[in-house]
Design a protein around this motif. Structure first.
Motif, PDB file in Angstrom:
ATOM      1  N   ALA A  90     -26.758 -78.808  86.353  1.00 53.41           N
ATOM      2  CA  ALA A  90     -26.551 -80.278  85.783  1.00 53.41           C
ATOM      3  C   ALA A  90     -24.863 -80.545  84.992  1.00 53.41           C
ATOM      4  O   ALA A  90     -24.404 -80.988  84.940  1.00 53.41           O
ATOM      5  CB  ALA A  90     -27.205 -81.378  85.467  1.00 53.41           C
ATOM      6  N   ASN A 143     -31.601 -84.601  90.970  1.00 51.84           N
ATOM      7  CA  ASN A 143     -29.844 -84.884  91.833  1.00 51.84           C
ATOM      8  C   ASN A 143     -30.143 -85.824  92.178  1.00 51.84           C
ATOM      9  O   ASN A 143     -29.396 -86.860  92.307  1.00 51.84           O
ATOM     10  CB  ASN A 143     -29.263 -83.707  92.992  1.00 51.84           C
ATOM     11  N   GLY A 145     -31.682 -88.546  91.127  1.00 50.39           N
ATOM     12  CA  GLY A 145     -31.635 -89.567  90.749  1.00 50.39           C
ATOM     13  C   GLY A 145     -32.527 -90.063  90.112  1.00 50.39           C
ATOM     14  O   GLY A 145     -33.845 -90.041  91.300  1.00 50.39           O
ATOM     15  N   LYS A 163     -31.548 -84.945  82.226  1.00 48.71           N
ATOM     16  CA  LYS A 163     -30.205 -85.519  81.882  1.00 48.71           C
ATOM     17  C   LYS A 163     -29.941 -84.317  81.587  1.00 48.71           C
ATOM     18  O   LYS A 163     -30.372 -82.937  81.046  1.00 48.71           O
ATOM     19  CB  LYS A 163     -30.319 -86.185  80.823  1.00 48.71           C
ATOM     20  N   LYS A 165     -26.541 -85.980  84.262  1.00 51.62           N
ATOM     21  CA  LYS A 165     -26.838 -86.526  85.932  1.00 51.62           C
ATOM     22  C   LYS A 165     -25.621 -85.599  86.469  1.00 51.62           C
ATOM     23  O   LYS A 165     -24.759 -85.070  85.557  1.00 51.62           O
ATOM     24  CB  LYS A 165     -26.384 -88.095  85.641  1.00 51.62           C
ATOM     25  N   THR A 169     -22.920 -85.558  93.529  1.00 50.57           N
ATOM     26  CA  THR A 169     -24.439 -86.533  94.870  1.00 50.57           C
ATOM     27  C   THR A 169     -24.776 -85.571  96.616  1.00 50.57           C
ATOM     28  O   THR A 169     -23.490 -87.067  96.960  1.00 50.57           O
ATOM     29  CB  THR A 169     -24.783 -88.339  94.332  1.00 50.57           C
TER      30      THR A 169
END
Length: 323
Positions: A90, A143, A145, A163, A165, A169
């Motif tokens: 991420a 991924n 969320g 975290k 993000k 996506t």
């Protein structure tokens, strides 16, 4: 349209063939030329000593703006903690502004180097495969969320918020698999079934065109059967390359490089069968044959003591022959 990728030989810093500054300059040169779609780095921990892949990817993300970045392939993924790996990917996605591609690989349970890796982490190959799948699953959950609930081999999360993000996506996750050419149908289906179930693309290595065509047909059949998917599915072939007007010199350079990396079985005969080595026309013909049977992406790794020169030669002499 073919996606062309250049593989930074991060083991070359360890062997003394180039410096970190050399690698980052190659990254910037590839980034400046839109013909190159991906910049890849190699990965291993003990089996093949090299600059650590996540660290090098972060450095590449900092000096490039356009080109996509990834590991070809992350064979050490199953040795890494799933939570740490998820946060690393991420973070790389954020640092690169959404330019990452993860190629997950279970590696091999065979060979002295792989056995040493497994022993050092006190894992069996089956345990490493299971953890690789855990990492992929957790990355996909994060991924998507929201709070993450996850029960893995040795990881348990309840309502966790991971975290930062991801920018992308979904973030592309391809699978690597490369059973031997003489692998049994059972072995081949086991490997390609994992590709079909878990991957949004497939990377394979140094494979004869006729066998590649057969395996593409097989993996597409498995995708229809296992996930009922017939959508876009990148097929990437990773290939060693050395381009020179002196064919013998190209082989000598490649063999010396392979031996310094610990690949003592690298002979001229073996490289002829598994790599693109020789004149620009020789190399272009090897690449063309792979594209003709269905490869949609190429990851070209220079086996040389002068990797920057190879990027220039491939760009100026080989790629025009493919058009």
């Amino acid at each position: 349209m073919v996606d062309l990728g250049f593989v930074l030989p991060n083991s070359s810093v360890v062997t003394g063939a180039c410096t970190v500054e050399d690698l980052l300059q190659i990254a910037k040169t590839a980034d400046a030329n839109p013909v190159w779609g991906h910049l890849w780095v190699g990965d291993s921990l003990l089996a093949v000593p090299r600059l650590e892949s996540m660290v090098l990817l972060a450095a590449c993300a900092a000096v490039t703006k356009r080109i996509r970045l990834g590991v070809a392939c992350e064979a050490s993924l199953g040795f890494r903690d799933p939570v740490v790996s998820t946060i690393q990917w991420a973070s790389l996605d954020v640092v690169s502004n959404g330019r990452m591609t993860l190629i997950a690989c279970t590696g091999s349970g065979k060979g002295e180097g792989n056995a040493r890796d497994l022993q050092s982490f006190r894992m069996t190959y089956a345990e490493k495969v299971a953890r690789t799948e855990d990492v992929i699953s957790l990355i996909r959950l994060a991924n998507a969320g929201g709070p993450v609930n996850f029960d893995g081999r040795d990881t348990c999360l309840r309502g966790a918020i991971l975290k930062p993000k991801f920018v992308q996506t979904p973030m592309p996750i391809w699978m690597a698999a490369n059973p031997p050419v003489d692998a049994s149908d059972e072995t081949l289906d086991r490997a390609l079934s994992r590709v079909a179930r878990l991957g949004e693309g497939w990377m394979t290595f140094a494979i004869p065109p006729t066998e590649l065509k057969h395996r593409i047909e097989r993996v597409n059949r498995l995708r229809r059967e296992l996930v009922r998917s017939e959508g876009e599915f990148p097929i990437c072939v990773y290939l060693d390359i050395n381009v020179s007007s002196d064919r013998d010199g190209a082989f000598d350079d490649a063999i010396i490089t392979c031996q310094r990396e610990g690949r003592q079985n690298a002979t001229r005969e073996a490289l002829t069968a598994t790599a693109a080595i020789g004149t620009a026309a020789d190399c272009a013909e090897v690449l063309r044959q792979l594209l003709d049977v269905g490869a949609t992406s190429l990851a070209l790794r220079p086996v040389t003591q002068r990797p920057g020169e190879q990027l220039d030669r491939i760009t100026s002499a080989v790629l025009p022959l493919l058009t």
